[in-house]
Design an enzyme around this catalytic site. Structure first.
Site, PDB file in Angstrom:
ATOM      1  N   HIS A  92       1.062  -1.141  -0.040  1.00 56.50           N
ATOM      2  CA  HIS A  92      -0.059  -0.102  -0.114  1.00 56.50           C
ATOM      3  C   HIS A  92       0.879   1.231  -0.160  1.00 56.50           C
ATOM      4  CE1 HIS A  92      -4.065  -1.150   0.342  1.00 56.50           C
ATOM      5  NE2 HIS A  92      -4.045  -2.081   1.086  1.00 56.50           N
TER       6      HIS A  92
ATOM      7  N   CYS B 117       0.465   3.034  -4.672  1.00 56.50           N
ATOM      8  CA  CYS B 117      -0.170   4.028  -4.920  1.00 56.50           C
ATOM      9  C   CYS B 117       0.753   5.282  -4.510  1.00 56.50           C
ATOM     10  CB  CYS B 117      -1.383   4.114  -4.359  1.00 56.50           C
ATOM     11  SG  CYS B 117      -2.591   2.647  -4.760  1.00 56.50           S
TER      12      CYS B 117
END
Length: 402
Positions: free
Chosen positions: A86, A139
């Site tokens: 993440h 991301c």
């Protein structure tokens, strides 16, 4: 000449942040480094959270592994870092008018966030004559190292690709809106024969989910947007990242009547603009434990600007290369084949790089890796656009090592 690597994969199993392909990405890259690039097993440090026999990818362990990698480096060495997991963006918490940026972060398995500024401090220590390549399949990874020269990124135009609309938003509400838009875009796939039949999760961790996980970890319900950094310091203390410690030192100096600078002198004003949540959170801590702020007070801070989100740094050291899974305002995809139970989940960028390297037998430049990855990912319906950030001399150098 040495070849050394750190590979990091976080699946966050059993949490609201759960992903499926990150550990697979690391395992494939591990094999690729040995088979295609001649790395030795003992020169590759693997941190994954799906197997307790491996070093767990906590914030402390990741920073330690990266620090050891850089400390062991000598001129002529090739260093490689691959992160799959993440990413997130922390908005400004100081309340200062000048603090309008974001801290782009990777998300270790224990939520001890590592910011772009923390990465920057590590990369700054890479010795001259040593080349480090960082691949971040996460991301917002286009902003992982501040002020790097963009070779392929937002300013790179390719009519075959879907470009962003260039709209911007400011403030917490704008931040949350942009994050929501980005999450939705990760699920929009191109139709057509070339699109993979996969289900897609994205690798962005929205701030509200981070807050929920921190509430679970601490058992406290008084955590909100305005005190994420104080909560991280409260939870991890000495093991919290340097950027968080700097933020807290500025905050503590302000509590003592200073301006938030390294010396704590001045006319104040900083604390008055900080969220009331952060103030009420900190005061009981300091009253009940005189040593509570010690880890932060030992941090080196030149001024309160060091606490700002999005603090600008000088250019990336000349021997550093960043390949990002997407642009700073985009999300990356965690894909799982829908109709093939035996097929493994994967990160879109990691999967593309594996295919590209296999077809080229490892002899491919950094420019070619990113351009081919953009083309391949677009062909299969992924909206994210990988980026390349480095000095000119590395654009056409071979990927990972010569």
């Amino acid at each position: 000449m040495g070849k050394k690597a750190v590979l990091i994969g976080c699946n966050y199993a059993g949490t609201k942040a759960q992903l499926k392909g990150c550990v697979n990405d690391v395992q494939k890259m591990h094999r690729c480094l040995i088979d295609r690039y001649g790395f030795l097993e003992n020169d590759i440090k693997v941190l994954i959270d799906a197997d307790e026999s491996y070093t767990q990818p906590t914030g402390r362990n990741i920073r330690s592994a990266l620090s050891d990698l850089i400390k062991s480096a000598e001129s002529g060495d090739f260093l490689f870092v691959h992160y799959s997991g993440h990413g997130t963006r922390l908005p400004a918490e100081t309340g200062e008018d000048d603090d309008t940026g974001y801290d782009e972060c990777i998300v270790p398995c224990d939520m001890n966030l590592i910011t772009d500024d923390d990465f920057r401090e590590l990369v700054d220590k890479v010795p001259q004559g040593c080349r480090i390549t960082i691949v971040s399949d996460s991301c917002h990874s286009g902003g992982l190292i501040d002020d790097v020269k963009e070779q392929i990124g937002e300013s790179f135009k390719d009519e075959s690709e879907v470009q962003g609309d260039g709209n911007s938003a400011s403030g917490i509400r704008g931040f949350l809106q942009k994050t929501g838009d980005a999450i939705e875009s990760a699920f929009k796939r191109d139709d057509g024969d070339d699109a993979d039949d996969v289900s897609v999760n994205n690798r962005s961790l929205p701030l509200d989910i981070i807050v929920d996980i921190l509430k679970q970890k601490t058992g406290k319900e008084d955590i909100d947007v305005g005190n994420v950094r104080p909560t991280l310091f409260d939870l991890f203390g000495e093991d919290s990242t340097p950027k968080v410690k700097k933020f807290m030192k500025v905050l503590f100096n302000s509590l003592q009547g200073g301006d938030g600078g390294a010396d704590g002198g001045g006319g104040g004003g900083f604390l008055g603009k900080v969220s009331e949540l952060a103030q009420s959170f900190l005061k009981p801590k300091l009253e009940n434990n005189a040593d509570y702020g010690k880890p932060a007070m030992e941090a080196e801070v030149e001024g309160k600007q060091d606490a700002y989100a999005g603090t600008k740094k000088k250019k990336l050291p000349e021997n550093g290369i960043l390949i990002s899974g997407c642009q700073t305002d985009q999300t990356s995809a965690d894909a799982t084949p829908s109709k093939n139970d035996k097929a493994e989940s994967y990160g879109a960028l990691s999967h593309a790089i594996q295919r590209i390297v296999e077809e080229s037998e490892g002899k491919i430049t950094n420019r070619e890796v990113v351009l081919k990855a953009r083309e391949l990912m677009h062909k299969h319906g992924f909206k994210q656009r990988p980026g390349l950030y480095c000095e000119d001399k590395h654009v056409d150098a071979f990927f990972i090592c010569d």
